[in-house]
Write a protein that holds these residues in place. Structure first.
Motif, PDB file in Angstrom:
ATOM      1  N   LEU A  41     138.446 -38.684  21.714  1.00  0.00           N
ATOM      2  CA  LEU A  41     138.221 -37.851  22.893  1.00  0.00           C
ATOM      3  C   LEU A  41     136.759 -37.447  23.062  1.00  0.00           C
ATOM      4  CD1 LEU A  41     141.334 -35.504  22.580  1.00  0.00           C
ATOM      5  CD2 LEU A  41     141.098 -37.548  23.979  1.00  0.00           C
ATOM      6  N   GLY A  42     135.916 -37.679  22.034  1.00  0.00           N
ATOM      7  CA  GLY A  42     134.490 -37.424  22.180  1.00  0.00           C
ATOM      8  C   GLY A  42     133.896 -36.372  21.272  1.00  0.00           C
ATOM      9  N   SER A  43     134.710 -35.534  20.637  1.00  0.00           N
ATOM     10  CA  SER A  43     134.202 -34.519  19.720  1.00  0.00           C
ATOM     11  C   SER A  43     134.006 -35.126  18.328  1.00  0.00           C
ATOM     12  CB  SER A  43     135.159 -33.329  19.659  1.00  0.00           C
ATOM     13  OG  SER A  43     136.496 -33.762  19.447  1.00  0.00           O
ATOM     14  N   LEU A  67     131.668 -33.986  26.970  1.00  0.00           N
ATOM     15  CA  LEU A  67     133.011 -34.428  26.629  1.00  0.00           C
ATOM     16  C   LEU A  67     133.781 -33.263  26.010  1.00  0.00           C
ATOM     17  CD1 LEU A  67     132.022 -37.857  25.038  1.00  0.00           C
ATOM     18  CD2 LEU A  67     132.893 -37.448  27.357  1.00  0.00           C
ATOM     19  N   ARG A  68     135.026 -33.074  26.410  1.00  0.00           N
ATOM     20  CA  ARG A  68     135.847 -31.947  25.946  1.00  0.00           C
ATOM     21  C   ARG A  68     135.119 -30.620  26.195  1.00  0.00           C
ATOM     22  NH1 ARG A  68     138.928 -32.742  20.419  1.00  0.00           N
ATOM     23  NH2 ARG A  68     140.520 -31.672  21.668  1.00  0.00           N
ATOM     24  N   LYS A  69     134.497 -30.522  27.320  1.00  0.00           N
ATOM     25  CA  LYS A  69     133.602 -29.396  27.610  1.00  0.00           C
ATOM     26  C   LYS A  69     134.288 -28.045  27.461  1.00  0.00           C
ATOM     27  CE  LYS A  69     130.123 -28.003  31.008  1.00  0.00           C
ATOM     28  NZ  LYS A  69     129.504 -28.356  32.320  1.00  0.00           N
ATOM     29  N   ALA A  70     135.578 -27.973  27.751  1.00  0.00           N
ATOM     30  CA  ALA A  70     136.288 -26.691  27.668  1.00  0.00           C
ATOM     31  C   ALA A  70     136.278 -26.119  26.258  1.00  0.00           C
ATOM     32  CB  ALA A  70     137.729 -26.854  28.158  1.00  0.00           C
ATOM     33  N   LEU A  71     136.190 -26.991  25.240  1.00  0.00           N
ATOM     34  CA  LEU A  71     136.215 -26.512  23.856  1.00  0.00           C
ATOM     35  C   LEU A  71     135.016 -25.645  23.530  1.00  0.00           C
ATOM     36  CD1 LEU A  71     137.323 -29.645  21.796  1.00  0.00           C
ATOM     37  CD2 LEU A  71     138.747 -27.840  22.782  1.00  0.00           C
TER      38      LEU A  71
END
Length: 281
Positions: A41-43, A67-71
């Motif tokens: 997923l990118g992290s 990527l997965r910016k909400a995290l």
């Protein structure tokens, strides 16, 4: 699924773009970390693997913060309370019944080099509670499809002697309110009410604790510098085979600490925006 049994799988520490510094800090704290992993997923992450749970330093490498910016919107520090499951899809149906469902269960993976040099994919399915139900972080269930790609005996030996995470601490102006979502999730019978007003949930090898902000500060020392009194994940407790190993690791790592009858304490400032405590097994 009429009920769920709470059991801690792992904890997530949000380190954002500071993966290198966070890994260096946690090695100085005496943890053996896995090589850097990269999710589909990118992290990216490093893990400290224990007997039946583990710690995850989760962040991103340069150019991948979108990527997965909400995290990365959660405050730095402890940001993920992760429960075990053998069936993420059944959990999703349970969340729907309890009016706690967010997105449906999702699959992802990361390549892993095992201690013997062989390559494998660590594969997972996860399903989360509604984001608005968990202030300043996430709570979700993780189904390990390839547990041997995580719980390798060679990765479970740490210079500080830690065997497992024993406490996950959430501070709040209102501990009862903070714990309410987990009563809704697991059933009120799983939430113990202490005379102090603290709430506790037994979670396998660990206990999840909900403390008032004042009580959390008195027990764990100064809270994260940006703590504003809202519900937030703020501390971890560990069990160790040897406090002497903890002393040696912290001294070698030049990490300041204090000690009392509960164990060896590392402040939030030295723990990367979360307080840590090491107690004997």
């Amino acid at each position: 699924m009429s009920e769920l049994i709470p059991e801690l799988d792992h904890v997530v520490i949000n380190v954002g773009k500071q993966l290198d510094g966070a890994a260096e800090r946690y090695r100085r704290l005496g943890f053996q970390l896995t090589e850097r992993g990269h999710h589909s997923l990118g992290s990216s992450n490093h893990l400290a693997i224990f007997h039946n749970n583990y710690l995850e330093l989760l962040g991103f490498e340069p150019g991948r913060g979108h990527l997965r910016k909400a995290l990365w919107q959660s405050p730095p520090g402890l940001s993920g309370l992760v429960w075990k499951t053998q069936d993420a899809d059944a959990v999703y149906r349970h969340l729907q019944q309890r009016e706690l469902a967010g997105d449906a269960a999702a699959s992802f993976f990361r390549p892993v080099t095992l201690p013997d040099g062989s390559l494998q994919e660590a594969r997972f399915r996860t399903v989360a509670l509604q984001a608005e139900k968990v202030p300043n972080g996430r709570s979700f269930f993780c189904q390990h499809l390839t547990p041997d790609a995580v719980w390798q005996p060679a990765w479970q030996v740490h210079p500080n002697g830690v065997t497992h995470i024993s406490e996950f601490v959430i501070a709040s102006r209102d501990p009862a309110e903070a714990a309410a979502v987990y009563g809704q999730l697991f059933g009120e019978q799983q939430v113990d009410v202490l005379d102090s007003g603290e709430r506790q949930i037994g979670a396998g090898d660990a206990v999840v604790r909900f403390l008032s902000s004042d009580r959390a500060s008195a027990e764990w020392g100064a809270l994260p510098a940006d703590y504003d009194g809202s519900t937030r994940m703020i501390a971890l407790g560990f069990r160790t085979r040897s406090l002497a190993q903890v002393h040696d690791s912290l001294a070698q790592g030049d990490i300041p600490f204090s000690e009392d009858e509960r164990g060896v304490h590392v402040s939030a400032g030295s723990g990367g925006q979360l307080a840590l405590r090491f107690s004997p097994v």
